[in-house]
Design an enzyme around this catalytic site. Structure first.
Site, PDB file in Angstrom:
ATOM      1  N   ASP A  48       0.845  -1.191   0.000  1.00  0.00           N
ATOM      2  CA  ASP A  48       0.000   0.000   0.000  1.00  0.00           C
ATOM      3  C   ASP A  48       0.884   1.246   0.000  1.00  0.00           C
ATOM      4  O   ASP A  48       1.422   1.640   1.029  1.00  0.00           O
ATOM      5  CB  ASP A  48      -0.914  -0.018   1.226  1.00  0.00           C
ATOM      6  CG  ASP A  48      -1.788   1.234   1.326  1.00  0.00           C
ATOM      7  OD1 ASP A  48      -1.809   2.027   0.370  1.00  0.00           O
ATOM      8  OD2 ASP A  48      -2.444   1.402   2.366  1.00  0.00           O
TER       9      ASP A  48
ATOM     10  N   GLU B 100      31.848   9.123   1.467  1.00  0.00           N
ATOM     11  CA  GLU B 100      32.616   9.142   2.721  1.00  0.00           C
ATOM     12  C   GLU B 100      31.669   9.513   3.861  1.00  0.00           C
ATOM     13  O   GLU B 100      31.684  10.649   4.359  1.00  0.00           O
ATOM     14  CB  GLU B 100      33.767  10.138   2.618  1.00  0.00           C
ATOM     15  CG  GLU B 100      34.773   9.842   1.526  1.00  0.00           C
ATOM     16  CD  GLU B 100      35.847  10.912   1.420  1.00  0.00           C
ATOM     17  OE1 GLU B 100      35.970  11.739   2.359  1.00  0.00           O
ATOM     18  OE2 GLU B 100      36.564  10.947   0.404  1.00  0.00           O
TER      19      GLU B 100
ATOM     20  N   GLU C 232      30.021   9.948   7.499  1.00  0.00           N
ATOM     21  CA  GLU C 232      30.398  10.064   8.912  1.00  0.00           C
ATOM     22  C   GLU C 232      29.162   9.850   9.785  1.00  0.00           C
ATOM     23  O   GLU C 232      28.037  10.103   9.354  1.00  0.00           O
ATOM     24  CB  GLU C 232      31.002  11.444   9.181  1.00  0.00           C
ATOM     25  CG  GLU C 232      32.281  11.696   8.390  1.00  0.00           C
ATOM     26  CD  GLU C 232      32.730  13.150   8.420  1.00  0.00           C
ATOM     27  OE1 GLU C 232      33.904  13.409   8.103  1.00  0.00           O
ATOM     28  OE2 GLU C 232      31.907  14.028   8.734  1.00  0.00           O
TER      29      GLU C 232
ATOM     30  N   GLU D  99      36.788  10.133  13.652  1.00  0.00           N
ATOM     31  CA  GLU D  99      36.764  11.448  13.029  1.00  0.00           C
ATOM     32  C   GLU D  99      37.113  12.541  14.033  1.00  0.00           C
ATOM     33  O   GLU D  99      37.489  12.261  15.167  1.00  0.00           O
ATOM     34  CB  GLU D  99      35.392  11.709  12.383  1.00  0.00           C
ATOM     35  CG  GLU D  99      35.373  11.474  10.863  1.00  0.00           C
ATOM     36  CD  GLU D  99      36.262  12.448  10.105  1.00  0.00           C
ATOM     37  OE1 GLU D  99      36.558  13.542  10.639  1.00  0.00           O
ATOM     38  OE2 GLU D  99      36.689  12.114   8.997  1.00  0.00           O
TER      39      GLU D  99
ATOM     40  N   GLU E  45      34.136   7.445  10.752  1.00  0.00           N
ATOM     41  CA  GLU E  45      33.977   7.389   9.304  1.00  0.00           C
ATOM     42  C   GLU E  45      34.453   6.036   8.797  1.00  0.00           C
ATOM     43  O   GLU E  45      35.478   5.517   9.246  1.00  0.00           O
ATOM     44  CB  GLU E  45      34.772   8.500   8.617  1.00  0.00           C
ATOM     45  CG  GLU E  45      34.664   8.475   7.089  1.00  0.00           C
ATOM     46  CD  GLU E  45      35.430   9.605   6.420  1.00  0.00           C
ATOM     47  OE1 GLU E  45      36.056   9.351   5.370  1.00  0.00           O
ATOM     48  OE2 GLU E  45      35.414  10.732   6.944  1.00  0.00           O
TER      49      GLU E  45
ATOM     50  N   HIS F 247      30.904  13.246   1.977  1.00  0.00           N
ATOM     51  CA  HIS F 247      31.494  13.730   0.734  1.00  0.00           C
ATOM     52  C   HIS F 247      31.227  12.743  -0.389  1.00  0.00           C
ATOM     53  O   HIS F 247      31.315  11.532  -0.203  1.00  0.00           O
ATOM     54  CB  HIS F 247      33.004  13.931   0.890  1.00  0.00           C
ATOM     55  CG  HIS F 247      33.373  14.907   1.961  1.00  0.00           C
ATOM     56  ND1 HIS F 247      34.663  15.041   2.446  1.00  0.00           N
ATOM     57  CD2 HIS F 247      32.632  15.806   2.656  1.00  0.00           C
ATOM     58  CE1 HIS F 247      34.691  15.980   3.380  1.00  0.00           C
ATOM     59  NE2 HIS F 247      33.469  16.453   3.532  1.00  0.00           N
TER      60      HIS F 247
ATOM     61  N   ARG G 131      40.972  22.347   0.804  1.00  0.00           N
ATOM     62  CA  ARG G 131      39.726  21.708   1.193  1.00  0.00           C
ATOM     63  C   ARG G 131      38.639  22.687   1.629  1.00  0.00           C
ATOM     64  O   ARG G 131      37.609  22.266   2.114  1.00  0.00           O
ATOM     65  CB  ARG G 131      39.989  20.714   2.336  1.00  0.00           C
ATOM     66  CG  ARG G 131      40.883  19.559   1.947  1.00  0.00           C
ATOM     67  CD  ARG G 131      41.276  18.707   3.147  1.00  0.00           C
ATOM     68  NE  ARG G 131      42.173  17.632   2.754  1.00  0.00           N
ATOM     69  CZ  ARG G 131      41.777  16.398   2.436  1.00  0.00           C
ATOM     70  NH1 ARG G 131      40.494  16.096   2.474  1.00  0.00           N
ATOM     71  NH2 ARG G 131      42.643  15.473   2.084  1.00  0.00           N
TER      72      ARG G 131
ATOM     73  N   GLU H  34      35.403  15.896  -5.814  1.00  0.00           N
ATOM     74  CA  GLU H  34      34.841  15.628  -4.488  1.00  0.00           C
ATOM     75  C   GLU H  34      33.887  16.771  -4.131  1.00  0.00           C
ATOM     76  O   GLU H  34      34.321  17.910  -3.945  1.00  0.00           O
ATOM     77  CB  GLU H  34      35.961  15.532  -3.447  1.00  0.00           C
ATOM     78  CG  GLU H  34      35.449  15.263  -2.044  1.00  0.00           C
ATOM     79  CD  GLU H  34      36.558  15.321  -1.003  1.00  0.00           C
ATOM     80  OE1 GLU H  34      36.696  14.364  -0.229  1.00  0.00           O
ATOM     81  OE2 GLU H  34      37.307  16.337  -0.968  1.00  0.00           O
TER      82      GLU H  34
ATOM     83  N   ARG I   9      31.823  18.356  -1.384  1.00  0.00           N
ATOM     84  CA  ARG I   9      32.020  18.246   0.057  1.00  0.00           C
ATOM     85  C   ARG I   9      30.808  18.671   0.897  1.00  0.00           C
ATOM     86  O   ARG I   9      30.814  18.542   2.109  1.00  0.00           O
ATOM     87  CB  ARG I   9      33.240  19.086   0.461  1.00  0.00           C
ATOM     88  CG  ARG I   9      34.523  18.623  -0.193  1.00  0.00           C
ATOM     89  CD  ARG I   9      35.697  19.549   0.074  1.00  0.00           C
ATOM     90  NE  ARG I   9      35.942  19.774   1.500  1.00  0.00           N
ATOM     91  CZ  ARG I   9      36.569  18.925   2.289  1.00  0.00           C
ATOM     92  NH1 ARG I   9      37.012  17.772   1.817  1.00  0.00           N
ATOM     93  NH2 ARG I   9      36.758  19.212   3.562  1.00  0.00           N
TER      94      ARG I   9
END
Length: 444
Positions: A52, A131, A133, A188, A195, A244, A316, A333, A335
């Site tokens: 359903d 990646e 976490e 982490e 992670e 990420h 980064r 990547e 982020r």
């Protein structure tokens, strides 16, 4: 690897499978489960298992509630743990309508629709290496989660500081038993935060893996008397949890379409166009990649989460980073994505934005190789760096005006997603928080 019905029936017999979980994901990213006794397996394999759909929030109206679960045989897994009633297996399913067509509100089927667009543009595969976490918190005497972590560890710490190591190790072992190729597992930045990374896979399989990962993590954590949460920012004052997305695109000949050995950064024009598409639609993408009120408590300066729309091959701090590996491993990547995101919707939206960049040959801005967090507002404005939305309401407003990302979701998912998020924001706005009480109760 393709598995046949005959192989599934053989494993059921050899491993004494008693129950079968038919798993799918709703629009909000929640894993849903229809559990049936193994005696129903032949019905399941014949695509005749009905449920359903109107009972699933923001899924379908009651007058069109009959839905069918079509299992993807390649997702067959016998879980390495068992209940007191016997061994359990699972199949991930696509949702179909009674007329045999894919249901427009099924995020997994919707991603396949965008992958068909990718194929038409001359590309064969879109890979994702996530990646994710998560936090491990203690349970209280009633089995309810607290915000008390079970360690005071930090980045890459070892036991005895990292008391979650034993739980994390068992998670890794259980994941390996069901086919995950684990690449890294570590503590982490924040206390209680972890992670686990595994090998990339093609788009749909990678999203399946994310949903399976969450299920395994929560199951094993509970065995250790812990609660695992993928909430983006459960604790004030420490880092939040991201997920990420490492993304790569391949052509029909199996070449990495993001790689060009003649370029100074080793990046092809296709890669730059893709980056430009993602950056152009970044604000609308944020509504999908950061889909909760709480997501925006993570997207603030000072905790390494990206808040600025820029890219770099060196640092980064921007939204998009280019890891150093080249050749077949060339990737971007993204982020900003957090683990509350529905991975199927996030992948569909990101891919659609990137493909639009390729179609239109959008020019990419110059890379920003400075630490953006250390730049002033005026400096960011001078080089054209814009901010990501700072709230769910702002992100939804950006989504409403972005036809490319709306198209990536399709009309059914878009309208139901936005309606649910408008309700979430309205409910949040009506709350009186402890911060407000601390600030204003005695002052006024």
């Amino acid at each position: 690897m393709t598995i046949t019905q005959e192989e599934i029936l053989k494993q059921v017999e050899e491993m004494d499978v008693r129950y079968l979980r038919l798993i799918f994901t709703d629009i909000l990213g929640t894993i849903k489960n229809v559990e049936v006794p193994i005696t129903q397996l032949k019905k399941v394999l014949s695509n005749k298992m009905m449920f359903d759909g109107s009972s699933i929030e923001v899924f379908v109206r009651i007058e069109e509630s009959d839905m069918y679960l079509y299992p993807d045989l390649d997702t067959w897994v016998v879980f390495p743990w068992s209940s007191k009633h016997g061994t359990i297996a699972r199949l991930i399913c696509d949702v179909y309508k009674p007329d045999g067509t894919p249901f427009a509100g099924d995020p997994r089927s919707n991603l396949k629709r965008i992958l068909e667009e990718m194929d038409e543009l001359g590309f064969s595969n879109f890979n994702l290496g996530p990646e994710p976490e998560f936090f491990l918190f203690k349970l209280d005497e009633n089995g309810e989660p607290t915000l008390e972590g079970n360690d005071q560890g930090s980045y890459f710490d070892l036991a005895p500081v990292d008391l979650g190591e034993e739980c994390r190790r068992e998670i890794v072992l259980e994941l390996e038993k069901i086919g995950f190729d684990i690449e890294a597992s570590h503590h982490e930045v924040a206390p209680g935060q972890h992670e686990i990374d595994w090998k990339y896979a093609s788009a749909v399989a990678a999203c399946d893996n994310i949903q399976t990962f969450k299920l395994v993590v929560k199951t094993i954590a509970r065995k250790h008397g812990l609660h695992a949460t993928f909430m983006p920012k459960p604790v004030f004052g420490i880092a939040g949890s991201g997920m990420h997305f490492n993304l790569s695109l391949f052509d029909k000949e199996g070449n990495n379409a993001f790689y060009d050995p003649a370029d100074e950064h080793g990046l092809s024009d296709t890669c730059r166009y893709f980056i430009a598409g993602v950056m152009k639609h970044a604000k609308a993408l944020t509504a999908i990649c950061n889909p909760t009120v709480n997501s925006y408590k993570r997207l603030v300066p000072g905790y390494e989460a990206p808040v600025y729309i820029a890219w770099s091959a060196q640092n980064r701090s921007p939204l998009i980073r280019i890891p150093e590996a080249r050749g077949l491993s060339t990737r971007i990547e993204l982020r900003s994505v957090d683990p509350a995101a529905n991975p199927y919707l996030a992948m569909a939206a990101i891919l659609r934005a990137g493909l639009e960049g390729i179609r239109e040959k959008l020019p990419v801005p110059a890379p920003v190789d400075r630490n953006i967090y250390a730049m002033s507002t005026a400096e960011r404005k001078e080089v054209g760096i814009d901010d990501l939305p700072s709230s769910l309401a702002e992100a939804i407003d950006c989504l409403k005006t972005d036809t490319v990302v709306k198209d990536a979701l399709g009309g059914h998912i878009y309208s139901n997603f936005v309606e649910a998020k408008k309700f979430e924001w309205a409910a949040y706005r009506s709350q009186v928080t402890q911060w407000e009480l601390d600030q204003y109760l005695k002052l006024f």
